[in-house]
Write an enzyme that holds these catalytic residues in place. Structure first.
Site, PDB file in Angstrom:
ATOM      1  CE  LYS A 105     -71.711  17.660 -26.540  1.00  0.00           C
ATOM      2  NZ  LYS A 105     -73.138  16.728 -26.446  1.00  0.00           N
TER       3      LYS A 105
ATOM      4  CD  GLU B 137     -76.312  18.445 -24.204  1.00  0.00           C
ATOM      5  OE1 GLU B 137     -75.636  18.422 -25.204  1.00  0.00           O
ATOM      6  OE2 GLU B 137     -76.598  17.562 -23.414  1.00  0.00           O
TER       7      GLU B 137
ATOM      8  CB  CYS C 290     -73.748  16.761 -22.523  1.00  0.00           C
ATOM      9  SG  CYS C 290     -74.411  15.340 -22.257  1.00  0.00           S
TER      10      CYS C 290
END
Length: 284
Positions: free
Chosen positions: A130, A52, A169
Site C-alpha cells: 500500500k 484488506e 482502501c
C-alpha cells in the site's frame, strides 16, 4: 491436480465478494477464507476477493504483531485453496516491513499493508504494498506501517480474459492510483478495504468507487470488511457507473458476473482514456 469441473463458457468473469468480519485470531480468519473459497467454488466463480487485512485485524490499528511473510500460513492457504478449486484470489494481508529496531532508541519496527494476487493454478502473481497510508480522520497508519514504493510496477491479474488491477482502501481517494493500474491494462479495479466508519465515510466510499469506475471506464469491485469500526458496504460498479451489487454492514458473501462485452461497449462510446492529455508520474 484439481478435479473441479470446467465452468461453462460465458461472456463474463464471475467474481465472489467476501465481506467478512476479520478478527485478531489468524487461525479463525483462515477458516473464513476456507469457507469463502467453498462458496466461490460452488457457484463456479473465477475470482474471489477478500478485504484488506483479511489475515488479521484490530480496529485500533494493525502492526508488526499481525505480520506474516509471503510464505507464511495465510498466503500459503490462499495458494493451496486456489490450486484446489481453480478460483483465483485477491486478498489483503500484513507483511513484515524492512524497518529495524526494538523501539528503545532506534527505529521502531513497522509492517507493510499489502494485497496479494494468486491465480487459479495457485501461483503467487504478486503483492501490492500500500502506497497511501491512512494518516487521516484521526488515524495514523504510518505509526505502525511503512508505505510501499510509489514507483513499483502495478499489480495486475488476468482472469477469464479480463485484467484486474489492485488498489487498497485509502488509495481509492487518489484517482492517480486507479489511473496507473488502468494504464497497465486493467479493465477492472479491485479494492480490498477496511474502510473506517464515521461521519460521511460510507457516502465517501460509495461515491469514490463510482467515480473511479466512470472516469476510468472500468468496473470496480470494492470489498470492505464487516465488523466493529469499519463500514462494510461492499459494492460492484459497472464501467458506466451503475451499481450492480451493494451490501450493507453485515457479513455476507455474494457473487456477480463482470461483463467484458459491456466494458468494451462503454469504452467505445466514451473514449475518455484515449482523449486524456495528462500522464500519471509517481512522486517520491
Amino acid at each position: 491436480m484439481s478435479t473441479r469441473p470446467q465452468p461453462p463458457v460465458r461472456p463474463a468473469v464471475r467474481v465472489t465478494v467476501a465481506q467478512v468480519a476479520v478478527s485478531e485470531d489468524h487461525a479463525a480468519n483462515r477458516e473464513l477464507v476456507v469457507e469463502a473459497f467453498a462458496t466461490a467454488e460452488r457457484v463456479r466463480a473465477d475470482l474471489l476477493v477478500l478485504p484488506e487485512y483479511a489475515s488479521g485485524f484490530r480496529a485500533a490499528g494493525v502492526g508488526v504483531e499481525h505480520a506474516e511473510p509471503l510464505d507464511g500460513p495465510f498466503v500459503r492457504l490462499l495458494r493451496e485453496r486456489a490450486a484446489a478449486t481453480g478460483v483465483a484470489v485477491v486478498a489483503g494481508t500484513t507483511l513484515p516491513g524492512g524497518s529495524t529496531g526494538d523501539g528503545s532508541g532506534g527505529a521502531a519496527p513497522r509492517a507493510v499493508n499489502a494485497v496479494v494476487a494468486v491465480d487459479g493454478a495457485g501461483a503467487l502473481v504478486g503483492a501490492y504494498r500500500k502506497v497511501h497510508l491512512y494518516d487521516a480522520f484521526g488515524h495514523r497508519e504510518s505509526d505502525r506501517l511503512e508505505p510501499g514504493p510509489a514507483d513499483a510496477p502495478p499489480l495486475v491479474l488476468d482472469v477469464g480474459g479480463l485484467r484486474f488491477g489492485v488498489l487498497t482502501c485509502y488509495d481509492l481517494r487518489f484517482p492517480e492510483s486507479a489511473r496507473r493500474v488502468v494504464d497497465a491494462g486493467a479493465q477492472v479495479l479491485v479494492v480490498p478495504a477496511a474502510w473506517a466508519s464515521g461521519e460521511l465515510k460510507a457516502m465517501h466510499w460509495r461515491t469514490l468507487a463510482v467515480a473511479r469506475a466512470i472516469e476510468n471506464t472500468a468496473a470496480v469491485v470494492a470489498v470492505g470488511q464487516a465488523g466493529r469500526g469499519v463500514t462494510g458496504r461492499s459494492l460492484v460498479v459497472g464501467p458506466d457507473g451503475v451499481v450492480g451489487l451493494e451490501l450493507d454492514e453485515q457479513p455476507a458473501v455474494r457473487t456477480v458476473d463482470v461483463d467484458g462485452a459491456l466494458l468494451a461497449r462503454v469504452r467505445e462510446t466514451n473514449p475518455s482514456l484515449q482523449n486524456r492529455r495528462y500522464a500519471v508520474v509517481p512522486r517520491g
